[in-house]
Motif scaffolding. Sequence first.
Motif, PDB file in Angstrom:
ATOM      1  N   TYR A   1      32.515  38.944  33.083  1.00 44.22           N
ATOM      2  CA  TYR A   1      32.807  39.884  34.169  1.00 44.22           C
ATOM      3  C   TYR A   1      31.836  41.060  34.125  1.00 44.22           C
TER       4      TYR A   1
ATOM      5  N   TYR B   1      28.726  42.018  37.069  1.00 44.99           N
ATOM      6  CA  TYR B   1      28.947  43.213  37.881  1.00 44.99           C
ATOM      7  C   TYR B   1      27.690  43.658  38.645  1.00 44.99           C
TER       8      TYR B   1
ATOM      9  N   GLY C   1      29.263  42.067  41.710  1.00 47.81           N
ATOM     10  CA  GLY C   1      30.588  42.638  41.554  1.00 47.81           C
ATOM     11  C   GLY C   1      30.773  44.006  42.157  1.00 47.81           C
TER      12      GLY C   1
ATOM     13  N   ASP D   1      31.792  36.432  41.562  1.00 47.29           N
ATOM     14  CA  ASP D   1      32.748  36.825  40.538  1.00 47.29           C
ATOM     15  C   ASP D   1      33.143  35.643  39.665  1.00 47.29           C
TER      16      ASP D   1
END
Length: 944
Positions: A775, A779, A783, A806
């Motif tokens: 994650y 980003y 993201g 994502d």
Amino acid sequence: MKKWILATSVALALLGCANEASTPALPQGVSFIEAVAVKDGQVGIPYKKYRLANGLTLILHRDDSDPLVHVDVTYHVGSAREVAGRSGFAHLFEHMMFQGSEHVADEQHFKLVTEAGGNLNGTTNNDRTNYFETVPSNQLEKMLWLESDRMGFLLPALTEKKFEVQRETVKNERAQRIDNRPYGRMDEKFNQALYPLGHPYSWPVIGWPADLDRATVDDVKQFFQRWYGPNNATLTIGGDFDEAQALAWVDKYFAAIPSGPAVSAVAKSLMTLDKTRYLSMEDKVHLPLIRLGFPTVYARHADEPALDLLANIIGGGKTSLIYKDLVKDGYAVQAGVSHPCQELACLFSVYALANPAKGGQLAEIEARIRDAIAEFELRGVTDADLEKAKVQFEADTIFGLQSVSGKVSTLALNQTLAGNPNMIAADLARYASVTKEDVMRVFEQYIKDKPSVVMSVVPEGMGQLVAHQDNFQAQLLPAVADTATPIRVESVIPEDVDRNKVPLPGAAPLLKVPTLWQDKLANGIAVLGTRSQETPTVELVIYLDGGHRLVPVAKAGLAGLTAAMLNESSRSHSAEELAQALEMLGSHLSFGASDYQSYIKVSSLSEHLDQTLALLNEHLFTPAFDAADFERLKQQQLQSLEHLKSDANYLANQAFSRLLYGEQSPLGVSSSGTLASVASLTLEDVKAFYAEQYTAGNSQMVVVADLPQAEVMSKLAGFAAWQGKASPLPPLAPLPEPHAGTVYLVDKPGAAQSVIKLGKLALPYDATGEYFRAYLMNYPLGGAFNSRINLNLREDKGYSYGARSDFSGGSELGQFSASSSVRSDVTAPALSELIKELKRYHDSGLTDSELAFMRSSISQGQALDYETPYQKAGFMRMIQRYRLPADFTARQAKIIAGISKDELNRLANNLLDINQMVIVVVGDRASIEAELSALGYQVKLLAL
């Protein structure tokens, strides 16, 4: 009701002496207007109001419950300030205001807010445009610097290139939200018939395409100079801040901005129609839709509350006449009545989605709607009707105060449209004072036998379904020649203000993670809770492990259908009686299902929790499972699936899941089911799934309340008798071989946009492991707004309204995906750019500046994560579902601070290999297939 009316009266009395509250010392040129306080137990928003010498209105609302601030600048300009032939300027300016100003570089506005851990957006409607940011409280000065710079120093940075890119972005937004959306063009056609030719509500907020094409940079600059002065704006700040410091910063950054031209109120008049106007259109839809509209009053007119209550009585929920006569009898899949109000006009609006299984003839649906209206006239208004509608208004008002952003928006809107932020107590009073005679009077005056607009939207080639032959033809006025507009004086920067210097943040605020308590019912059901005393409300969610994942593929859709049945009648009461009881409490109760769980959501005022839980128990433990309810809901679900075939995003998601997980896996089939699976479902299937799913062994509870733990647990004690073991999940089917190197094309003939989605299987959820690190890695790629793929496709190329990527993961499997809706004519170039960005990131990873941006944005953004009751509930559910340690957020913070660029780049190299990814495109095959093939990929047609 007497108790509520009395409380409102006390609140009104209180406000009479509210100006006695103390105020900080004022900077020169800032005038104090009023202070409003709200005592415990009363409904309202405390604030202080000021005005600067240049006309800017300032509203301050202190709320230190969370370490954040919400900043809103609302300009009293929307599409209603435009003129014929020049529509869409207000909305276009919403976009232009994010493109940098004299002292804020291109795309820096988004970067600075996101890097500070905040979120931001802007919205435009007929009457106003607002821009807002929610950030950690130490970032307030920076937000005021940003907002003031685009108010006072926008035009020097407005270039032809920026204008062209944002014009293309607006066109993409229109294509995505209107042209490529089922029923998307209905509103603008309906409004042309409802409003007189040339009325400012007769054109769409987003503008007519021809008007956007005709616009020039000079047009836009002139529009800005006319409407975006401080004297036409309200700055509202809510949250945890020092008032004296906020006043000083507002004076520092806004006081030097000169006033714009004077702004006068738009004239209001009641609209009428000379006759009923019928119009129709064919669209790429499955369900025929009819919409009736009666012009009524305008916002804050004395008759507005009675008309709102009338709409609730005739068509608000399961207790209404419209529901009984159309939905309950199966003639409509959905139907309802509302009375939306805007500054210049309100509309009594009725809609129904016809059930094709009953013929779908809109003439018959119109007749049933008019019969329901006539039935209301004969029946009249009952005491229960009136009390129910009033209690709902009160409860909705209280629930609307659960977030700082909600309170700030309310203050800003009331100031902008009414010149007074303090309207909550007055609104409660005017709704409380409505009588049965008032409701019947407005019915006679605005609805009974009055002309209306009747619009039919039918599937392509099925014109025989329209309600009536068209008798109205829309017209457009010729473009109005522009008139000279007073030019604002340029802003002068005070000598002691360096606008080229980005303000530094203050000391980082202390993160307020909710204080949690854990408990168990006598039967072992785990309860995770927290106390939140901002509003006298309770939010309870019961989660049941299983959901769609528990269902065989051949019965896909069963979890959702069972949940829908539990929203219906019990063995003791009809669905309408149960709905009436909930409405009289101002409570909300709903059953639902998703991929891995079924759930029950309860919202209640604390004082009504016992009665609400009693109704929940009746729904949950004594369902009637009525055969007529089952057949109606099953038919609705089938028609909904047919309708979803016209939704390009739904098609893209279904194709993607099928290719990733296979048709034999529940993860490869929609939780809504397929036409074949839902058609095969029986009432016995529902009963069997209910027995398997709705057990104590599958259940966990999350609760956010203003009540102490002991009181909450005593009220939940009724669930201790619930029995049943946990249901094991069946094994997943083997995963299919990867379908890499191929573009799977789903044909949507005539689509204005193409939906692109590509990705691969990835990691299951892990709060502190590789999933969390993935994650972080993603980003900067996709993201955030200023991520690589969004800046490329939206800001640089103008191909899309937005693009993102994502990682999403559950307890068993996870996936990576990147997606965007793009103009049909640039489908192949957009896909090529998306692939290039993924390859570049896979090969080279992120930069030092992207690493710093990611760390700052995500770590500071945690201050915003736990504000509302449902945010708190979601946070607790993650702990509960994945058995996370209480300090998992601290562990995440440590990972964010310490993870290296090399580790993130290794993850990008391991997880983002485009050669392992599935590529799905949903669009007009005839116009895009050849160019997709030219990219070098094999193109395969995929039927859904």
